[in-house]
Design an enzyme around this catalytic site. Structure first.
Site, mmCIF file in Angstrom:
data_model
loop_
_atom_site.group_PDB
_atom_site.id
_atom_site.type_symbol
_atom_site.label_atom_id
_atom_site.label_comp_id
_atom_site.label_asym_id
_atom_site.label_seq_id
_atom_site.Cartn_x
_atom_site.Cartn_y
_atom_site.Cartn_z
ATOM 1 N N ASP A 220 0.872 -1.182 0.000
ATOM 2 C CA ASP A 220 0.000 0.000 0.000
ATOM 3 C C ASP A 220 0.909 1.232 0.000
ATOM 4 O O ASP A 220 2.068 1.147 -0.395
ATOM 5 C CB ASP A 220 -0.949 -0.031 1.201
ATOM 6 C CG ASP A 220 -2.286 0.636 0.897
ATOM 7 O OD1 ASP A 220 -2.268 1.836 0.559
ATOM 8 O OD2 ASP A 220 -3.327 -0.021 1.008
ATOM 9 N N HIS A 243 2.412 1.797 -3.137
ATOM 10 C CA HIS A 243 1.533 2.743 -3.820
ATOM 11 C C HIS A 243 2.085 4.167 -3.812
ATOM 12 O O HIS A 243 1.352 5.100 -4.119
ATOM 13 C CB HIS A 243 0.141 2.724 -3.181
ATOM 14 C CG HIS A 243 -0.589 1.422 -3.360
ATOM 15 N ND1 HIS A 243 -1.879 1.225 -2.924
ATOM 16 C CD2 HIS A 243 -0.200 0.248 -3.927
ATOM 17 C CE1 HIS A 243 -2.260 -0.022 -3.220
ATOM 18 N NE2 HIS A 243 -1.262 -0.627 -3.817
#
Length: 393
Positions: A220, A243
């Protein structure tokens, strides 16, 4: 020397001697003295917590020692306030969480709370989250699940976290909340790219944080900022897989505190799904983010290297034609960002049509894409400085 001079010298000598004695009697507590086995099988959580309580209540500057070894622990609580400065020495120690999510009844594995002048030196914290990432149980019934964060820090002040490794967290690796004037140095965060909801560091409601030499691989955001984040500096850090580095998402909840003064410098992202990003929800509650700056950033095969997204809505949660975001973005800059983009649109600045961005600067950008990179802008007129590739809007 006259009588008064002699008395003064002796008084100073006594004070020095008393201070030396006090230092020599500072509390040092080894977790083994409280029954920790370090065999990787016994639950050493109670022993580690017990040793902490003794060190915390002991004469400062106190020290908790976790010797090299492998320690299984269901939960550990490092909770203050303590009598003075305290250090946890865990170099060479690995602490492992049980892999079974069902054993957890709270959303925190290792808790740090209400401690001033803490030093955490070393230690590997392995959340053993592999089975949790694969499970769909919690996705189907969130109310019945408590997915623990590896390290949660709440009301930690004037502290230093260094040479710490977080592995395979079931949830966020490190969450820092309401914790002012701290430093993180030489941090390793490691989980595969398919690990679910494993933000490397999530930061919110604090003032004053320096992060230096963080090496983050996760599934993430490598570092994410929630509301109330102020005066945070991130430098010499890497991200990927992951991310990217993200401010937000903002505006989802009422009464969010402003974000102000976020600085990224001299960082590298490799193979991430986003680069440097600011995101807020459409149909949002009012909010603000100002003084957000990214400078001297290298992108290696990164999707969406530069992204302002005020229409952030993952998993199609928003209705078509939703009202524009009410989060105001002001004084944002992207400077000296270079490398390769994995998407044709290398620069996208999509601001709110209801409250357009103000004072956005894009300077000395060099992002290439096989076939030629492009840029897109909406509800923003960025100031372009120097030579930029691609051409900015």
């Amino acid at each position: 020397m006259d009588k008064h001079g002699y008395i003064l010298v002796m008084a100073l000598y006594c004070l020095f001697f008393m201070a030396l004695i006090a230092t020599n009697h500072a509390a040092v507590v080894n977790v083994k003295t409280k029954g920790a086995k370090g065999d990787g099988v016994t639950d050493d959580g109670p022993a580690i917590t017990s040793a902490w309580k003794e060190a915390c209540a002991g004469a400062p500057p106190s020290q908790l020692v976790i010797p090299p070894g492998t320690y299984l622990a269901l939960v550990v609580d490092f909770v203050g306030p303590c009598k003075g400065p305290i250090e946890i020495v865990a170099r060479g120690a690995t602490i492992k969480a049980p892999p079974e999510l069902a054993k957890f009844t709270r959303d925190t594995w290792i808790k740090f709370m209400s401690v001033d002048k803490l030093t955490l030196s070393g230690g590997t914290f392995d959340g053993q989250g592999q089975a949790t990432w694969k499970s769909t149980k919690c996705q189907d019934s969130q109310s019945s699940c408590s997915i623990p964060v590896n390290l949660r820090m709440n009301k930690i002040t004037n502290s230093v976290i260094r040479d710490v490794t977080s592995l395979n967290s079931k949830n966020f690796h490190i969450a820092v909340l309401a914790s002012d004037n701290n430093r993180f140095e030489n941090i390793v965060i490691d989980a595969p790219g398919n690990s679910v909801n494993t933000d490397g560091m999530h930061i919110a409601k604090l003032n004053g944080l320096n992060i230096t030499n963080a090496r983050i691989k996760t599934g993430d955001d490598c570092i994410s900022f929630g509301d109330g984040s102020k005066n945070v500096h991130v430098q010499q850090s890497t991200c990927g897989p992951g991310h990217g580095f993200g401010v937000g998402s903002l505006g989802k909840y009422p009464n969010e505190e402003p974000v102000q003064g976020i600085f990224f410098r001299n960082c590298t992202l490799t193979g991430t799904t986003n680069g440097v990003r600011i995101k807020s929800w459409p149909a949002s509650y009012p909010g603000a983010a100002t003084d957000i700056h990214f400078e001297d950033i290298i992108m290696n095969g990164v999707q969406n290297p530069i992204l302002v997204d005020q229409e952030y809505c993952p998993n199609n949660q928003c209705k078509k034609g939703a009202a524009p975001s009410k989060v105001k973005l002001t004084n944002v800059s992207f400077r000296k960002i270079r490398g390769t983009s994995a998407t044709k649109v290398a620069v996208k600045i999509a601001c709110s049509p209801g409250i357009p961005c103000e004072t956005v600067e894009v300077a000395d950008i060099n992002l290439t894409f096989n076939g030629g990179a492009t840029s897109e802008c909406s509800h923003a007129k960025p100031k372009v400085v120097g030579q930029c590739v691609p051409k900015i809007c």
